[in-house]
Design a protein around this motif. Sequence first.
Motif, PDB file in Angstrom:
ATOM      1  N   ALA A  31       1.089  -1.244   0.091  1.00 61.89           N
ATOM      2  CA  ALA A  31      -0.199   0.037  -0.132  1.00 61.89           C
ATOM      3  C   ALA A  31       0.962   1.362   0.182  1.00 61.89           C
ATOM      4  CB  ALA A  31      -0.939   0.035   1.279  1.00 61.89           C
ATOM      5  N   ALA A  32       2.087   1.231   0.776  1.00 61.93           N
ATOM      6  CA  ALA A  32       2.988   2.504   0.880  1.00 61.93           C
ATOM      7  C   ALA A  32       3.483   2.627  -0.420  1.00 61.93           C
ATOM      8  CB  ALA A  32       4.081   2.192   1.854  1.00 61.93           C
ATOM      9  N   LYS A  33       3.860   1.750  -1.095  1.00 58.90           N
ATOM     10  CA  LYS A  33       4.461   1.890  -2.557  1.00 58.90           C
ATOM     11  C   LYS A  33       3.291   2.538  -3.703  1.00 58.90           C
ATOM     12  CE  LYS A  33       8.174  -1.550  -1.991  1.00 58.90           C
ATOM     13  NZ  LYS A  33       8.437  -2.771  -2.601  1.00 58.90           N
ATOM     14  N   GLU A  34       2.246   1.946  -3.663  1.00 61.07           N
ATOM     15  CA  GLU A  34       1.175   2.307  -4.386  1.00 61.07           C
ATOM     16  C   GLU A  34       0.888   4.077  -3.947  1.00 61.07           C
ATOM     17  OE1 GLU A  34      -1.927   0.443  -5.718  1.00 61.07           O
ATOM     18  OE2 GLU A  34      -0.475  -1.097  -6.588  1.00 61.07           O
ATOM     19  N   MET A  35       0.706   4.243  -2.864  1.00 60.05           N
ATOM     20  CA  MET A  35       0.369   5.685  -2.253  1.00 60.05           C
ATOM     21  C   MET A  35       1.426   6.583  -2.605  1.00 60.05           C
ATOM     22  SD  MET A  35      -2.634   5.291  -0.957  1.00 60.05           S
ATOM     23  CE  MET A  35      -2.797   3.798  -1.804  1.00 60.05           C
ATOM     24  N   ALA A  36       2.691   6.117  -2.628  1.00 62.09           N
ATOM     25  CA  ALA A  36       3.688   6.959  -2.794  1.00 62.09           C
ATOM     26  C   ALA A  36       4.048   7.457  -4.185  1.00 62.09           C
ATOM     27  CB  ALA A  36       5.335   6.402  -2.478  1.00 62.09           C
ATOM     28  N   HIS A  37       3.147   6.540  -5.291  1.00 58.45           N
ATOM     29  CA  HIS A  37       3.219   6.992  -6.703  1.00 58.45           C
ATOM     30  C   HIS A  37       1.814   7.574  -7.059  1.00 58.45           C
ATOM     31  CE1 HIS A  37       6.846   4.563  -6.366  1.00 58.45           C
ATOM     32  NE2 HIS A  37       7.196   5.366  -7.324  1.00 58.45           N
ATOM     33  N   TRP A  38       0.932   7.937  -6.104  1.00 56.88           N
ATOM     34  CA  TRP A  38      -0.499   8.146  -6.690  1.00 56.88           C
ATOM     35  C   TRP A  38      -0.216   9.853  -7.116  1.00 56.88           C
ATOM     36  CZ3 TRP A  38      -3.536  12.357  -4.822  1.00 56.88           C
ATOM     37  CH2 TRP A  38      -5.029  12.227  -5.242  1.00 56.88           C
ATOM     38  N   GLU A  39      -1.247   9.990  -8.086  1.00 59.05           N
ATOM     39  CA  GLU A  39      -1.199  11.276  -8.751  1.00 59.05           C
ATOM     40  C   GLU A  39      -2.294  11.869  -9.019  1.00 59.05           C
ATOM     41  OE1 GLU A  39       0.595  11.184 -12.555  1.00 59.05           O
ATOM     42  OE2 GLU A  39       2.819  10.143 -11.781  1.00 59.05           O
ATOM     43  N   TRP A  40      -2.371  13.238  -8.839  1.00 57.26           N
ATOM     44  CA  TRP A  40      -3.757  14.033  -8.953  1.00 57.26           C
ATOM     45  C   TRP A  40      -4.296  13.850 -10.166  1.00 57.26           C
ATOM     46  CZ3 TRP A  40      -5.293  16.638  -4.543  1.00 57.26           C
ATOM     47  CH2 TRP A  40      -4.148  16.870  -3.402  1.00 57.26           C
ATOM     48  N   LYS A  41      -5.543  14.133 -10.631  1.00 60.17           N
ATOM     49  CA  LYS A  41      -6.048  13.974 -11.777  1.00 60.17           C
ATOM     50  C   LYS A  41      -6.120  15.401 -12.598  1.00 60.17           C
ATOM     51  CE  LYS A  41      -9.260   9.945 -10.726  1.00 60.17           C
ATOM     52  NZ  LYS A  41      -8.561   9.521  -9.698  1.00 60.17           N
ATOM     53  N   TRP A  42      -5.394  16.319 -11.832  1.00 60.94           N
ATOM     54  CA  TRP A  42      -5.480  17.712 -12.365  1.00 60.94           C
ATOM     55  C   TRP A  42      -4.008  18.185 -12.203  1.00 60.94           C
ATOM     56  CZ3 TRP A  42      -8.568  16.448  -8.313  1.00 60.94           C
ATOM     57  CH2 TRP A  42      -8.125  16.967  -7.145  1.00 60.94           C
ATOM     58  N   ASP A  43      -3.548  19.551 -12.302  1.00 59.74           N
ATOM     59  CA  ASP A  43      -2.202  19.991 -11.934  1.00 59.74           C
ATOM     60  C   ASP A  43      -2.223  20.090 -10.491  1.00 59.74           C
ATOM     61  OD1 ASP A  43      -1.740  20.404 -14.720  1.00 59.74           O
ATOM     62  OD2 ASP A  43      -2.353  22.747 -14.578  1.00 59.74           O
ATOM     63  N   GLY A  44      -1.518  19.371  -9.688  1.00 56.26           N
ATOM     64  CA  GLY A  44      -1.227  19.577  -8.400  1.00 56.26           C
ATOM     65  C   GLY A  44       0.073  19.059  -8.153  1.00 56.26           C
ATOM     66  N   PRO A  45       0.341  19.046  -6.914  1.00 59.12           N
ATOM     67  CA  PRO A  45       1.746  18.485  -6.412  1.00 59.12           C
ATOM     68  C   PRO A  45       1.750  16.761  -6.236  1.00 59.12           C
ATOM     69  CG  PRO A  45       0.637  19.579  -4.573  1.00 59.12           C
ATOM     70  CD  PRO A  45      -0.146  19.731  -5.817  1.00 59.12           C
ATOM     71  N   SER A  46       2.698  16.204  -6.331  1.00 58.12           N
ATOM     72  CA  SER A  46       2.782  14.907  -6.071  1.00 58.12           C
ATOM     73  C   SER A  46       2.365  14.628  -4.604  1.00 58.12           C
ATOM     74  CB  SER A  46       4.153  14.418  -6.626  1.00 58.12           C
ATOM     75  OG  SER A  46       5.126  14.925  -5.654  1.00 58.12           O
ATOM     76  N   ILE A  47       2.252  13.520  -4.191  1.00 60.12           N
ATOM     77  CA  ILE A  47       1.761  13.166  -3.073  1.00 60.12           C
ATOM     78  C   ILE A  47       3.099  13.292  -1.916  1.00 60.12           C
ATOM     79  CG2 ILE A  47       2.096  10.733  -2.864  1.00 60.12           C
ATOM     80  CD1 ILE A  47      -0.506  10.537  -1.099  1.00 60.12           C
ATOM     81  N   GLU A  48       2.820  13.988  -0.786  1.00 57.54           N
ATOM     82  CA  GLU A  48       4.145  14.400  -0.103  1.00 57.54           C
ATOM     83  C   GLU A  48       4.598  13.064   0.871  1.00 57.54           C
ATOM     84  OE1 GLU A  48       3.615  17.985   1.969  1.00 57.54           O
ATOM     85  OE2 GLU A  48       3.531  19.096   0.074  1.00 57.54           O
ATOM     86  N   GLY A  49       3.769  12.220   1.281  1.00 58.15           N
ATOM     87  CA  GLY A  49       4.207  11.254   2.215  1.00 58.15           C
ATOM     88  C   GLY A  49       2.874  10.492   2.753  1.00 58.15           C
ATOM     89  N   ILE A  50       3.077   9.619   3.709  1.00 55.84           N
ATOM     90  CA  ILE A  50       2.002   8.521   3.833  1.00 55.84           C
ATOM     91  C   ILE A  50       1.943   8.681   5.354  1.00 55.84           C
ATOM     92  CG2 ILE A  50       1.376   6.195   3.965  1.00 55.84           C
ATOM     93  CD1 ILE A  50       3.366   6.182   1.278  1.00 55.84           C
ATOM     94  N   VAL A  51       0.625   8.588   6.024  1.00 51.59           N
ATOM     95  CA  VAL A  51       0.380   8.415   7.358  1.00 51.59           C
ATOM     96  C   VAL A  51      -0.295   7.136   7.802  1.00 51.59           C
ATOM     97  CG1 VAL A  51      -1.110   9.448   9.014  1.00 51.59           C
ATOM     98  CG2 VAL A  51      -0.379  11.031   7.509  1.00 51.59           C
ATOM     99  N   VAL A  52       0.369   6.526   8.599  1.00 44.67           N
ATOM    100  CA  VAL A  52      -0.241   5.114   9.050  1.00 44.67           C
ATOM    101  C   VAL A  52      -0.779   5.241  10.555  1.00 44.67           C
ATOM    102  CG1 VAL A  52       0.474   2.591   9.658  1.00 44.67           C
ATOM    103  CG2 VAL A  52       1.380   3.937   7.601  1.00 44.67           C
ATOM    104  N   ARG A  53      -1.889   4.901  10.452  1.00 42.06           N
ATOM    105  CA  ARG A  53      -2.695   5.094  12.384  1.00 42.06           C
ATOM    106  C   ARG A  53      -3.745   3.840  12.191  1.00 42.06           C
ATOM    107  NH1 ARG A  53      -7.908   6.937  11.919  1.00 42.06           N
ATOM    108  NH2 ARG A  53      -8.452   7.833  10.105  1.00 42.06           N
ATOM    109  N   LYS A  54      -3.931   3.655  13.660  1.00 41.89           N
ATOM    110  CA  LYS A  54      -4.787   2.458  13.934  1.00 41.89           C
ATOM    111  C   LYS A  54      -6.043   3.150  13.248  1.00 41.89           C
ATOM    112  CE  LYS A  54      -2.695   0.480  17.870  1.00 41.89           C
ATOM    113  NZ  LYS A  54      -2.985   0.226  19.251  1.00 41.89           N
ATOM    114  N   ALA A  55      -6.948   2.224  12.633  1.00 44.03           N
ATOM    115  CA  ALA A  55      -8.331   2.559  11.854  1.00 44.03           C
ATOM    116  C   ALA A  55      -9.267   3.298  12.738  1.00 44.03           C
ATOM    117  CB  ALA A  55      -8.791   1.319  11.024  1.00 44.03           C
ATOM    118  N   ALA A  56      -9.185   2.874  14.060  1.00 41.88           N
ATOM    119  CA  ALA A  56     -10.000   3.466  14.964  1.00 41.88           C
ATOM    120  C   ALA A  56      -9.901   4.832  15.821  1.00 41.88           C
ATOM    121  CB  ALA A  56     -10.486   2.391  16.097  1.00 41.88           C
ATOM    122  N   MET A  57      -8.688   5.075  15.416  1.00 37.86           N
ATOM    123  CA  MET A  57      -8.105   6.350  16.154  1.00 37.86           C
ATOM    124  C   MET A  57      -8.879   7.596  15.501  1.00 37.86           C
ATOM    125  SD  MET A  57      -4.003   6.043  16.567  1.00 37.86           S
ATOM    126  CE  MET A  57      -3.654   5.597  18.087  1.00 37.86           C
TER     127      MET A  57
END
Length: 199
Positions: A20-46
């Motif tokens: 998932a982290a590798k996929e998210m790191a290469h995610w791109e906007w569908k319009w003019d926008g910056p590339s994704i800056e990073g990833i947040v990992v947390r417990k789902a219920a938090m």
Amino acid sequence: PNFVVLPQVRVTTHAELEHAAKEMAHWEWKWDGPSIEGIVVRKAAMPYTFGPTDDYVKTKKAVELKVTVVAVHHRKNGFTYTCALRDDDGNEVVLGDTFVSREKLAEEGDTLNVRIEELLVDRTGKVAWGKPMPMGVDRSRPAYTVAQAISLARRFGVLKEYVPKEGTRLAEALSAQDEEGDTRAEAARTNWEEHWQDA
């Protein structure tokens, strides 16, 4: 319409997290926008907490550049360094000052390793950096050229290059300069130059 829900993935194993982290790191906007800056990992219920917290793991993309120290500044809490890359003719292209280091890491003329989270290139080709953390002196080689730095930043996903995609309103406005003089095109350019950091 002004907000976007970024991709979210539930994972239960280390392998799923890596994938998932590798996929998210290469995610791109569908319009003019910056590339994704990073990833947040947390417990789902938090619940989400604004501000600093020890409840999440937040990763940020970064790359280390080798730059020439143009000036050293002594501050109350340490030292900052005005740094530059080299252009094709060997001239200095100043990027700006680094964050503070508690100890003096380099002298004027040294090659300094600086970790950055973004390299910015505006439509005129001017280069600047974001979140420059000085790491230490490097006596093995000279500062990178602008082209080397841009190539590295692109490869590591930290390049913020101002190139409007074809078919977008911004690209159309800029191309309209030939037809309408400085009306829409100049307004679009001025808007970008004044608000690029918000984009």
